[in-house]
Design an enzyme around this catalytic site. Structure first.
Site, PDB file in Angstrom:
ATOM      1  N   SER A 157      66.141   5.136 -48.270  1.00  0.00           N
ATOM      2  CA  SER A 157      66.202   5.080 -49.734  1.00  0.00           C
ATOM      3  C   SER A 157      65.307   6.167 -50.312  1.00  0.00           C
ATOM      4  CB  SER A 157      65.775   3.682 -50.217  1.00  0.00           C
ATOM      5  OG  SER A 157      66.003   3.533 -51.599  1.00  0.00           O
ATOM      6  N   ASN A 158      64.850   5.965 -51.540  1.00  0.00           N
ATOM      7  CA  ASN A 158      63.964   6.915 -52.215  1.00  0.00           C
ATOM      8  C   ASN A 158      62.981   6.149 -53.086  1.00  0.00           C
ATOM      9  OD1 ASN A 158      65.306   6.572 -54.935  1.00  0.00           O
ATOM     10  ND2 ASN A 158      67.032   7.378 -53.753  1.00  0.00           N
ATOM     11  N   ASP A 159      62.167   6.874 -53.823  1.00  0.00           N
ATOM     12  CA  ASP A 159      61.069   6.240 -54.571  1.00  0.00           C
ATOM     13  C   ASP A 159      61.447   5.746 -55.968  1.00  0.00           C
ATOM     14  OD1 ASP A 159      59.085   6.410 -52.621  1.00  0.00           O
ATOM     15  OD2 ASP A 159      58.643   8.494 -53.117  1.00  0.00           O
ATOM     16  N   ALA A 203      69.025   7.000 -58.770  1.00  0.00           N
ATOM     17  CA  ALA A 203      68.783   7.997 -57.736  1.00  0.00           C
ATOM     18  C   ALA A 203      69.675   7.629 -56.553  1.00  0.00           C
ATOM     19  CB  ALA A 203      67.310   8.007 -57.333  1.00  0.00           C
TER      20      ALA A 203
END
Length: 399
Positions: A211-213, A277
């Site tokens: 995933s991402n932040d 995102a």
């Protein structure tokens, strides 16, 4: 929505008065200016001084305490307000409102009020269900006053039933809906806005993912701002953040799920804001079982659907398409490239390499890139405020 509102808070004599103190603080924190009037019975539960200190304004309790010869206090109080809230609304005050009785400051000021009136009943279950009470409620609703339904739960009498002062979250949701429906000049009224939020998760196995932040805060703020501007809003989110009951929400996890959710709703939307995102890649195969530790592990990735690009190819001239560009360098170059390649109307670009803005914080600084205008820098501020700037841009575009 509550920011700048002048709210007359009428407090009447029930055990729930202590909860109204916290409600008042919530209204003030939301940007409202609150003045309080109390019945004599209400002062038996909580001192007027409590409300005075927290509201930083004098509390009105006595119809005949006219300290300013230039005005009649209960008329001044009624005229001052943009919105009246009665909390808690007791059976006694409810009956007075329904029958036009003005025998104290609260009932007199309410009888003189021309602003919208929002009431929050709280009383014993048997009093609530009494035919006289129900008839009085219908009378108030017939006069376009808003009467909430109380919660069910443990009452002061020591047993459970309907009549409990509603949970504050529900009060705020219904109050915001009441304010929105009473407004006549909302720029997105009748429009349908689709918003995506959060960072998608691409599963490796049942317990691991890529995933991402992204926290989803920006997308959720945009959805709220769109709703406050009058739009019918659907939020497609990969975030676990709470969503107001006034907004339709679709919870997704992966990029594929988000693509399907957006694609099926896009054609009937006036605007799409792709604040999520979305992961560019996902594992070609996800293990159905937890993978055991290995000395070496190779994962082959496949490219995920480019949701913004596909919707750009599908959109018609009356739709508005907004994308985000989270960059760490060459922001203007990449944002302009994205604007053209995705056929977007607006790209909101930001530098996610700085710790005080962007991912996982409440503030951001962004630049608006569009086809018809020079880049517009939005200085560092709360994401809720940036969300309003985005919705203002969309409103102008659509109108």
């Amino acid at each position: 929505m509550l920011k700048g509102k002048k709210i007359a808070l009428y407090v009447t004599g029930g055990i729930a008065v202590y909860k109204v103190v916290d409600l008042m603080r919530t209204l003030i924190k939301a940007g409202a200016e609150v003045k309080v009037a109390m019945t004599e019975s209400a002062t038996q539960f909580v001192s007027p001084l409590t409300f005075q200190v927290l509201s930083k304004s004098a509390v009105y309790t006595n119809t005949f305490s006219e300290d300013d010869p230039e005005r009649v206090n209960h008329i001044y109080f009624a005229d001052w307000a943009d919105l009246a809230i009665v909390a808690p609304l007791t059976a006694n005050t409810l009956a007075k409102l329904a029958n036009g009785i003005a025998d104290n400051f609260v009932s007199s000021a309410l009888l003189a009020s021309t602003c919208p009136v929002f009431t929050i009943p709280a009383m014993n279950e048997h009093m609530w269900e009494n035919q006289a009470t129900q008839a009085n409620i219908e009378t108030l609703r017939g006069r376009q006053m808003y009467v909430m339904n109380p919660d069910e739960g443990f009452l002061a009498e020591g047993y459970s039933g309907k009549g409990r002062f509603p949970a504050q979250e529900r009060i705020v949701d219904e109050l915001r809906l009441f304010i929105r429906e009473a407004a006549v000049d909302l720029p997105l009224k009748g429009k349908s806005v689709l918003v995506t939020a959060g960072g998608t998760k691409e599963r490796i196995d049942p317990v691991r993912f890529i995933s991402n932040d992204s926290s989803g805060k920006m997308g959720h703020a945009v959805a709220e701002a769109a709703w406050e501007s009058g739009a019918k809003v659907t939020l497609i989110t990969a975030s676990s953040l709470d969503v107001s009951e006034n907004i339709t929400v679709a919870r997704v996890e992966s990029a594929e799920e988000m693509y399907d959710a957006v694609s099926s709703r896009f054609d009937s939307s006036d605007a799409l804001v792709m604040a999520a995102a979305v992961s560019d890649y996902s594992p070609e195969t996800a293990s159905p079982h937890k993978m055991k530790k290995q000395d070496q592990l190779t994962i082959t990735f496949k490219k995920n659907p480019d949701i913004l690009k596909e919707m750009g190819n599908r959109k018609h001239s009356s739709q508005c398409l907004v994308g985000f560009a989270a960059e760490t360098d060459n922001i203007e170059v990449y944002a302009n490239k994205k604007l053209k390649e995705k056929k977007a109307d607006l790209i909101v670009a930001n530098d996610v390499g700085k710790k005080d803005r962007g991912f996982n914080v409440d503030k951001n600084e962004v630049i608006f890139f569009s086809q018809a205008r020079e880049p517009q820098i939005i200085q560092l501020k709360e994401k809720t405020e940036i969300a309003k700037d985005i919705i203002d841009w969309i409103s102008e575009f659509l109108n």
